[in-house]
Design a protein around this motif. Structure first.
Motif, PDB file in Angstrom:
ATOM      1  N   LEU B  45       0.843  -1.203   0.000  1.00 33.49           N
ATOM      2  CA  LEU B  45       0.000   0.000   0.000  1.00 33.49           C
ATOM      3  C   LEU B  45       0.876   1.249   0.000  1.00 33.49           C
ATOM      4  N   ASP B  46       1.980   1.200   0.751  1.00 30.70           N
ATOM      5  CA  ASP B  46       2.855   2.361   0.883  1.00 30.70           C
ATOM      6  C   ASP B  46       3.829   2.506  -0.283  1.00 30.70           C
ATOM      7  N   GLY B  47       3.759   1.573  -1.238  1.00 29.88           N
ATOM      8  CA  GLY B  47       4.622   1.681  -2.412  1.00 29.88           C
ATOM      9  C   GLY B  47       6.064   1.331  -2.140  1.00 29.88           C
ATOM     10  N   TYR B  48       6.325   0.545  -1.094  1.00 31.86           N
ATOM     11  CA  TYR B  48       7.695   0.187  -0.763  1.00 31.86           C
ATOM     12  C   TYR B  48       8.206  -1.012  -1.561  1.00 31.86           C
ATOM     13  N   ILE B  49       7.300  -1.779  -2.152  1.00 35.55           N
ATOM     14  CA  ILE B  49       7.701  -2.981  -2.884  1.00 35.55           C
ATOM     15  C   ILE B  49       7.619  -2.689  -4.381  1.00 35.55           C
TER      16      ILE B  49
END
Lengths: 260, 390
Positions: B45-49
């Motif tokens: 969701l946080d765009g870390y992957i």
């Protein structure tokens, strides 16, 4: 390979020892020379009509290709030690001459015995199950087979091949027969891996793409680089032999597909 | 069918998508009866992957009823109720044979991506980016389960869905974290992060014989759960000097093992390194924020073990490797080898040694999943674990 006598060294050329039919400067094959000249001419005209700095750069590039085509000399090939002007060898045991074409070598360890892997590979009709660029291989008997492969940009390429060096559970070698669109040869080697690790499988492929070494570069632009391809092929071979299927998500559902 | 799809950073929606199909002989299709949102879904969701694509179906904790099986699935029947491991593993390769299921050679169709990043590929995972295979996840009404003949475990009829659901990930993950500590009698285990995995790590540490468990977090309801459910002593990230306090609590020795159940998005209170990490991650100078890991390494006793169930994906900055080396620490980490733990942990549940449903704080409909992500991410409404019912 047995072709060292046909390979032309720079010293030989410098000493003027080039055999009949070679001149010192020609290092680009016939078809490629035509392609360079025509493509370069078109590029030069297009570049000049642009009337921009970029256009001038294109025109200069085009002009150098025309030069390459008309003289048959390529400075880049010179620097890289590549020569695509040599004629095909008469030696029936050489499908791809030394110093020509593309050679790829890859290994993978598979948790199966050498015998199981050898037997699966020996039936060339199994190859399209894990070699995605192959459309079909038909065994025609007598160690010979007919191969159909996908070429770059939607084309297809066909050739006949023969297996010529079999060592049971150890090695299979094959090569294309004379007159093939893509001269190619390959071998696969099966070596037992250390205790409980299955078999080390090493594949060596050599092929001469339609437009020479340049053709391989063009193929790379289309995402069909041979090295990547054989790596993916071997990965699928391993999956197929270890699990009975190849892992896929092709055709699965997602929020990208139209609503049901 | 309805499915929770990812469309970008902080953008997940429930969409109508086609139902999944059998694609390979070892596939099964499951009608999902319960699914959960995992802390690691928040990294997506946080765009870390990296390597997420618009429309990807999320969810790797799910269970349900078998509705269709491929030709090679002999051990499951239509109608069986199963929990599905989040790791997709073949059961045939070198790694699966050695119970290193999450390192499976054969289940990631996009193996070339992790090979570039990590040198080698690891197992495919449900709903967790294209780097781990791009498999559609289980926050949906139906899901395709590859290698269904070796993954899913049948759940006996007398157990509720909610008791079995967490066999899919967080219970084995917490358990493996504790098992990796190689706990001996008299040991003190410190656990950073009291999210669901931390809670299971605490319980598992006691199950495996720890004398004391000290849990560290900053969220009051999580600390409270660690204390009441987990019987852990607790420390607050925000108002304590963790290292000094841990040393003090252990007679100057330090914890025998330290579990980092936080991972790449540590918040780390107001400490200087935490701010630095955040700034660097924002400027793409670092990909992970390893504040909890630094503290765990620094606090661990000499010769102790640092066990890492928290997820890391990239390059970590300023890891006190000197401390790790000089103190002779052992590091154990990695994605959970879920298949190894399914049956032993199912037995613990059946024997009444643990009821994993204690972590559930919220029950919602699948349609409300986007709202669920929102409150879970912002730790609103005392949210610790959300279970969705399709």
């Amino acid at each position: 390979m047995a072709t060292s006598e046909t390979a032309l060294t720079q010293e030989q050329i410098d000493r003027g020892e080039a055999p009949q039919g070679y001149t010192r400067d020609v290092n680009v094959g016939e078809i490629e020379r035509w392609a360079s000249a025509i493509g370069g001419g078109a590029l030069a005209v297009y570049g000049l009509t642009r009337g921009t700095y970029g256009g001038i750069a294109l025109a200069l590039l085009g002009a150098s290709l025309v030069h390459r085509g008309t003289t048959g000399h390529c400075y880049a090939y010179d620097a890289a030690g590549v020569n695509t002007a040599k004629s095909a060898s008469d030696n029936p045991f050489v499908s791809v001459e030394g110093g020509r074409g593309v050679k790829v070598e890859k290994s993978v360890t598979i948790n199966r015995s050498p015998g199981e892997l050898y037997n699966f590979w020996l039936n060339f009709e199994n190859l399209p199950r894990f070699m995605n660029h192959l459309e079909e291989v038909r065994v025609t008997g007598d160690g010979r087979s007919h191969w159909v492969a996908k070429g770059p940009a939607g084309t297809s390429v066909e050739w006949d091949a023969e297996s010529y060096n079999l060592k049971e559970n150890e090695m299979i070698a094959w090569r294309s027969l004379e007159g093939s669109q893509v001269a190619n040869a390959g071998s696969v080697h099966f070596t037992p891996a250390p205790e409980g690790r299955g078999t080390e499988v090493r594949v060596v492929l050599k092929y001469d793409p339609p437009a020479g070494v340049l053709g391989a570069w063009v193929a790379k632009l289309f995402g069909e680089a041979p090295e990547q391809q054989i790596e993916e092929d071997l990965r699928r071979f391993k999956q197929l032999m270890e699990t009975g299927e190849t892992a896929t998500v092709t055709g699965q559902t997602s929020g990208r597909t139209a609503g049901a | 069918m309805k499915a929770l799809c990812w469309f970008g950073k902080n953008d997940v929606r429930v969409e109508d998508v086609p139902e999944p199909k059998i694609l390979n002989p070892r596939d099964a299709i499951i009608r999902v009866t319960r699914t959960a949102i995992c802390g690691s879904d928040l990294h997506l969701l946080d765009g870390y992957i990296p390597t997420m694509e618009r429309g990807d179906i999320l969810g790797h904790e799910f269970m349900g009823e078998v509705v269709e099986v491929g030709g090679e699935v002999k051990n499951l029947n239509v109608g069986d109720r199963v929990a599905v491991p989040f790791t997709i593993s073949c059961g045939n390769c070198f790694f699966c044979r050695r119970e290193l299921w999450s390192l499976c050679d054969n289940t990631n169709p996009n193996a070339a991506i992790p090979e570039k990043l990590y040198g080698f590929t690891t197992a495919g995972l449900f709903g967790y980016s294209h780097m781990t295979g791009g498999y559609a996840g289980g926050q949906a009404e139906y899901a395709r389960v590859p290698f269904a003949d070796v993954g899913p475990v049948k759940i006996p009829g007398h157990l509720e869905d909610e008791q079995a659901l967490f066999l899919t990930d967080i219970f084995p993950t917490g358990y493996m974290a504790a098992e990796n500590c190689d706990i001996r009698p008299g040991d003190t285990v410190a656990v950073w992060g009291c999210g669901p995995v931390g809670q299971f790590a605490i319980k598992s540490a006691y199950l495996l014989g720890a004398s004391r468990v000290i849990a560290i977090d900053r969220v009051p309801e999580r600390i409270e759960m660690a204390r009441t459910e987990g019987r852990a002593e607790t420390l607050d990230f925000d108002d304590e000097y963790i290292f000094d306090k841990l040393k003090e609590m252990t007679g100057g020795r330090g914890p025998d093992s330290c579990i980092d159940a936080v991972g790449m998005e540590a918040h780390g209170g107001g400490s200087f390194d935490a701010y630095l990490d955040k700034a660097k991650a924002a400027a793409f100078l670092a990909t992970d924020r390893p504040h909890a890991l630094r503290q765990a390494i620094h606090s661990c006793r000499k010769g102790g073990t640092v066990s890492i169930p928290g997820v890391y994906g990239g390059f970590l900055d300023k890891i006190p490797f000197g401390a790790a080396f000089q103190k002779g620490l052992t590091f154990k980490m990695g994605q959970t080898h879920v298949q190894k733990y399914l049956r032993p942990l199912l037995k613990l549940i059946e024997d009444g040694k643990i009821d994993p449903s204690f972590v559930i704080t919220h029950r919602m409909r699948l349609e409300d999943a986007p709202q669920g992500y929102h409150i879970f991410k912002n730790k609103q409404d005392n949210c610790i674990k959300i279970v969705l019912k399709p």
